[in-house]
Design a protein around this motif. Structure first.
Motif, PDB file in Angstrom:
ATOM      1  N   THR A  11       0.828  -1.203   0.000  1.00 61.82           N
ATOM      2  CA  THR A  11       0.000   0.000   0.000  1.00 61.82           C
ATOM      3  C   THR A  11       0.863   1.253   0.000  1.00 61.82           C
ATOM      4  OG1 THR A  11      -1.737  -1.176   1.206  1.00 61.82           O
ATOM      5  CG2 THR A  11      -1.832   1.227   1.222  1.00 61.82           C
ATOM      6  N   TYR A  12       1.899   1.244   0.827  1.00 63.15           N
ATOM      7  CA  TYR A  12       2.819   2.384   0.882  1.00 63.15           C
ATOM      8  C   TYR A  12       3.447   2.639  -0.496  1.00 63.15           C
ATOM      9  CZ  TYR A  12       7.261   4.760   1.490  1.00 63.15           C
ATOM     10  OH  TYR A  12       8.325   5.601   1.323  1.00 63.15           O
ATOM     11  N   ASN A  13       3.997   1.604  -1.117  1.00 60.48           N
ATOM     12  CA  ASN A  13       4.701   1.778  -2.386  1.00 60.48           C
ATOM     13  C   ASN A  13       3.773   2.154  -3.537  1.00 60.48           C
ATOM     14  OD1 ASN A  13       7.750   1.095  -2.404  1.00 60.48           O
ATOM     15  ND2 ASN A  13       6.870  -0.371  -0.972  1.00 60.48           N
ATOM     16  N   ALA A  14       2.536   1.666  -3.496  1.00 60.52           N
ATOM     17  CA  ALA A  14       1.602   1.972  -4.577  1.00 60.52           C
ATOM     18  C   ALA A  14       1.184   3.439  -4.566  1.00 60.52           C
ATOM     19  CB  ALA A  14       0.369   1.078  -4.466  1.00 60.52           C
ATOM     20  N   TYR A  15       1.029   4.017  -3.376  1.00 62.85           N
ATOM     21  CA  TYR A  15       0.464   5.348  -3.279  1.00 62.85           C
ATOM     22  C   TYR A  15       1.465   6.454  -2.963  1.00 62.85           C
ATOM     23  CZ  TYR A  15      -4.095   3.131  -3.526  1.00 62.85           C
ATOM     24  OH  TYR A  15      -5.186   2.415  -3.955  1.00 62.85           O
ATOM     25  N   ILE A  16       2.684   6.102  -2.539  1.00 65.18           N
ATOM     26  CA  ILE A  16       3.625   7.146  -2.131  1.00 65.18           C
ATOM     27  C   ILE A  16       4.004   8.091  -3.267  1.00 65.18           C
ATOM     28  CG2 ILE A  16       5.679   5.698  -2.468  1.00 65.18           C
ATOM     29  CD1 ILE A  16       5.129   8.380   0.269  1.00 65.18           C
ATOM     30  N   PRO A  17       4.128   7.647  -4.553  1.00 67.04           N
ATOM     31  CA  PRO A  17       4.480   8.633  -5.589  1.00 67.04           C
ATOM     32  C   PRO A  17       3.436   9.735  -5.734  1.00 67.04           C
ATOM     33  CG  PRO A  17       4.930   6.424  -6.376  1.00 67.04           C
ATOM     34  CD  PRO A  17       4.148   6.266  -5.099  1.00 67.04           C
ATOM     35  N   VAL A  18       2.161   9.353  -5.864  1.00 63.48           N
ATOM     36  CA  VAL A  18       1.115  10.360  -6.036  1.00 63.48           C
ATOM     37  C   VAL A  18       0.826  11.066  -4.715  1.00 63.48           C
ATOM     38  CG1 VAL A  18      -1.282  10.743  -6.726  1.00 63.48           C
ATOM     39  CG2 VAL A  18       0.122   9.091  -7.964  1.00 63.48           C
ATOM     40  N   PHE A  19       0.870  10.339  -3.586  1.00 63.28           N
ATOM     41  CA  PHE A  19       0.680  10.983  -2.285  1.00 63.28           C
ATOM     42  C   PHE A  19       1.784  12.018  -2.037  1.00 63.28           C
ATOM     43  CE2 PHE A  19       2.003  10.997   2.231  1.00 63.28           C
ATOM     44  CZ  PHE A  19       0.932  11.695   2.755  1.00 63.28           C
ATOM     45  N   GLY A  20       3.019  11.665  -2.409  1.00 62.13           N
ATOM     46  CA  GLY A  20       4.109  12.614  -2.235  1.00 62.13           C
ATOM     47  C   GLY A  20       3.871  13.894  -3.012  1.00 62.13           C
ATOM     48  N   LYS A  21       3.293  13.766  -4.183  1.00 59.88           N
ATOM     49  CA  LYS A  21       3.042  14.929  -5.028  1.00 59.88           C
ATOM     50  C   LYS A  21       1.841  15.728  -4.552  1.00 59.88           C
ATOM     51  CE  LYS A  21       2.437  16.053  -9.962  1.00 59.88           C
ATOM     52  NZ  LYS A  21       2.302  15.489 -11.330  1.00 59.88           N
ATOM     53  N   ARG A  22       0.737  15.031  -4.256  1.00 60.53           N
ATOM     54  CA  ARG A  22      -0.513  15.727  -3.924  1.00 60.53           C
ATOM     55  C   ARG A  22      -0.736  15.899  -2.418  1.00 60.53           C
ATOM     56  NH1 ARG A  22      -5.140  13.834  -8.285  1.00 60.53           N
ATOM     57  NH2 ARG A  22      -3.926  14.314 -10.156  1.00 60.53           N
ATOM     58  N   GLY A  23      -0.247  14.935  -1.638  1.00 58.28           N
ATOM     59  CA  GLY A  23      -0.449  15.005  -0.196  1.00 58.28           C
ATOM     60  C   GLY A  23       0.659  15.756   0.517  1.00 58.28           C
ATOM     61  N   LEU A  24       1.913  15.454   0.163  1.00 56.21           N
ATOM     62  CA  LEU A  24       3.050  16.101   0.811  1.00 56.21           C
ATOM     63  C   LEU A  24       3.458  17.395   0.115  1.00 56.21           C
ATOM     64  CD1 LEU A  24       5.297  12.967   1.534  1.00 56.21           C
ATOM     65  CD2 LEU A  24       3.703  14.122   3.086  1.00 56.21           C
ATOM     66  N   GLY A  25       2.950  17.626  -1.105  1.00 55.80           N
ATOM     67  CA  GLY A  25       3.266  18.843  -1.828  1.00 55.80           C
ATOM     68  C   GLY A  25       4.632  18.845  -2.479  1.00 55.80           C
ATOM     69  N   LEU A  26       5.140  17.683  -2.885  1.00 55.77           N
ATOM     70  CA  LEU A  26       6.469  17.571  -3.468  1.00 55.77           C
ATOM     71  C   LEU A  26       6.403  17.556  -4.994  1.00 55.77           C
ATOM     72  CD1 LEU A  26       7.877  14.738  -1.162  1.00 55.77           C
ATOM     73  CD2 LEU A  26       8.003  17.211  -0.801  1.00 55.77           C
ATOM     74  N   THR A  27       7.521  17.882  -5.628  1.00 52.21           N
ATOM     75  CA  THR A  27       7.634  17.734  -7.077  1.00 52.21           C
ATOM     76  C   THR A  27       7.971  16.280  -7.400  1.00 52.21           C
ATOM     77  OG1 THR A  27      10.014  18.194  -7.118  1.00 52.21           O
ATOM     78  CG2 THR A  27       8.522  20.091  -7.232  1.00 52.21           C
ATOM     79  N   GLY A  28       7.878  15.911  -8.698  1.00 53.87           N
ATOM     80  CA  GLY A  28       8.229  14.554  -9.099  1.00 53.87           C
ATOM     81  C   GLY A  28       9.658  14.212  -8.741  1.00 53.87           C
ATOM     82  N   THR A  29      10.579  15.166  -8.924  1.00 58.09           N
ATOM     83  CA  THR A  29      11.990  14.928  -8.577  1.00 58.09           C
ATOM     84  C   THR A  29      12.158  14.737  -7.078  1.00 58.09           C
ATOM     85  OG1 THR A  29      12.748  16.222 -10.472  1.00 58.09           O
ATOM     86  CG2 THR A  29      14.316  15.907  -8.673  1.00 58.09           C
ATOM     87  N   GLU A  30      11.442  15.536  -6.269  1.00 57.73           N
ATOM     88  CA  GLU A  30      11.535  15.394  -4.810  1.00 57.73           C
ATOM     89  C   GLU A  30      10.977  14.060  -4.342  1.00 57.73           C
ATOM     90  OE1 GLU A  30      11.294  19.975  -3.116  1.00 57.73           O
ATOM     91  OE2 GLU A  30       9.457  19.000  -3.806  1.00 57.73           O
TER      92      GLU A  30
END
Length: 393
Positions: A219-238
């Motif tokens: 679950t963590y690995n499936a959602y962390i890329p999009v969560f990082g972008k939309r939930g944490l406010g990070l860029t794709g590189t971050e």
């Protein structure tokens, strides 16, 4: 070090590096194509569930036709799936590439672990599993980091194509893998080794804890890329950097944890405690924002889940005979991929509602499974002792 063992580690690092790049690019690419959160999670689940279905047959085929042949097949399937993903703009075809990639992933996981178990003495299995999983995490470090950096100059489609190159290198190295297991005229037998494995004391508790850990990690690995972008406010590189930091601490934990586990006779309590600790971190994660606080949380909790996976892998090897290691590793990989795929699918509806609801439900589920595993019979395996499976009448 045995050159065959070194080849196994290198193949693992290269193929998992391509897989790590894929895990970053596919969710972002699907999001760019207009996929929903649930569809993004199901893309991940398609890969892992297919890997689960392929794992046990791969173990049987590795026992029958040899480890090398299965590794070659897995590299071809992984490479082809990633190339096709980089050439399509259709969500449906992306799902098809995840099916093909899952076939390759299930075969690779099973055959490489079985090949390693053939080459390493049982008393060194913990540290060897540590090195193997370090190779995996090295790949997961390099893959997302390189893929994230390349996004400054490449499109997501081009990123997928370029990061397929390591699979081609791994394919060349597969010819160094031992062909152990290839025995002409030997009938594919599944019932006896499965019954012997399932009859082991502690097997039920091991499976429950394994499901808990894989559901959390999947679950963590499936959602962390999009969560990082939309939930944490990070860029794709971050997001790529965040995954790279996670992979560094994950990898750095593996060999020391493996050496320590070689000295611990009962691994069940270690697994349950580690899984529960990571579950707690997953509950906290969606309440955070930015880069550094989530990174610190991962630095604390990822070593726990890493230790749990090593311990589980060692026990699976110890529960099998030399003749049935492919089958045992097939069971291991089946549970691994099934759990990794089940998590994102189970919690996809809650993730569509909110990340807090999805990650919280997942964390609580993992902690409950870890607690239940402690009530099963303990693992009777002692250090430096391999269990011999008695013949089945």
């Amino acid at each position: 070090m045995n050159y065959r063992v070194l080849a196994i580690y290198l193949i693992t690092a290269l193929s998992f590096g391509a897989g790590g790049a894929r895990n970053l690019a596919i969710p972002l690419y699907a999001d760019q194509l207009g996929a929903s959160r649930g569809e993004i999670g199901l893309l991940f689940s398609t890969f892992t569930i297919t890997g689960a279905l392929m794992s046990l047959p791969s173990g049987l085929l590795a026992d029958r036709f040899g480890r090398r042949n299965m590794v070659v097949f897995s590299m071809l399937a992984l490479g082809a799936s990633q190339l096709i993903a980089g050439l399509t703009h259709d969500i449906t075809i992306l799902f098809a590439t995840q099916l093909l990639g899952g076939l390759g992933g299930g075969a690779a996981q099973t055959a490489l672990m079985a090949a390693l178990a053939d080459e390493v003495p049982m008393e060194k299995m913990g540290r060897s599993m540590g090195w193997l999983t370090l190779a995996m995490q090295t790949g997961f470090l390099a893959g997302p980091a390189v893929a994230g950096i390349l996004l400054r100059w490449l499109t997501l489609e081009q990123d997928l194509l370029v990061t397929t190159i390591p699979v081609g290198v791994a394919l060349v190295l597969t010819f160094s893998v031992s062909a152990v297991g290839g025995k002409k005229g030997v009938k594919l037998e599944i019932r006896k080794p499965l019954l012997a494995l399932s009859a082991r004391a502690g097997f039920v508790g091991l499976v429950i804890a394994f499901l808990g850990s894989t559901i959390l990690w999947g679950t963590y690995n499936a959602y962390i890329p999009v969560f990082g972008k939309r939930g944490l406010g990070l860029t794709g590189t971050e997001v790529g950097y965040l995954l790279a930091i996670q992979a560094v601490i994950n990898g750095a934990t593996r060999v020391p944890a493996g050496r320590l586990l070689d000295r611990i006779p009962r691994k069940g309590p270690v697994v349950a405690t580690a899984v529960a600790g990571f579950a707690a971190g997953l509950v906290i994660l969606p309440h955070l924002h930015g880069f550094w606080v989530p990174a610190i949380l991962l630095l604390v909790t990822v070593p726990l889940i890493a230790t749990a996976f090593i311990a589980i892998g060692v026990v699976f090897v110890q529960m099998a005979t030399a003749e049935s290691r492919g089958t045992a590793m097939g069971v291991y990989s089946t549970i691994l991929f099934l759990g990794l795929g089940a998590g994102p699918a189970i919690f996809s509806t809650l993730m569509d509602r909110s990340y807090v609801a999805g990650f919280t439900a997942c964390g609580i589920t993992g902690a409950i499974l870890a607690a239940i595993s402690l009530f099963a019979r303990p693992n009777p395996i002692r250090r430096h002792r391999a269990i011999v499976v008695p013949p089945t009448p």
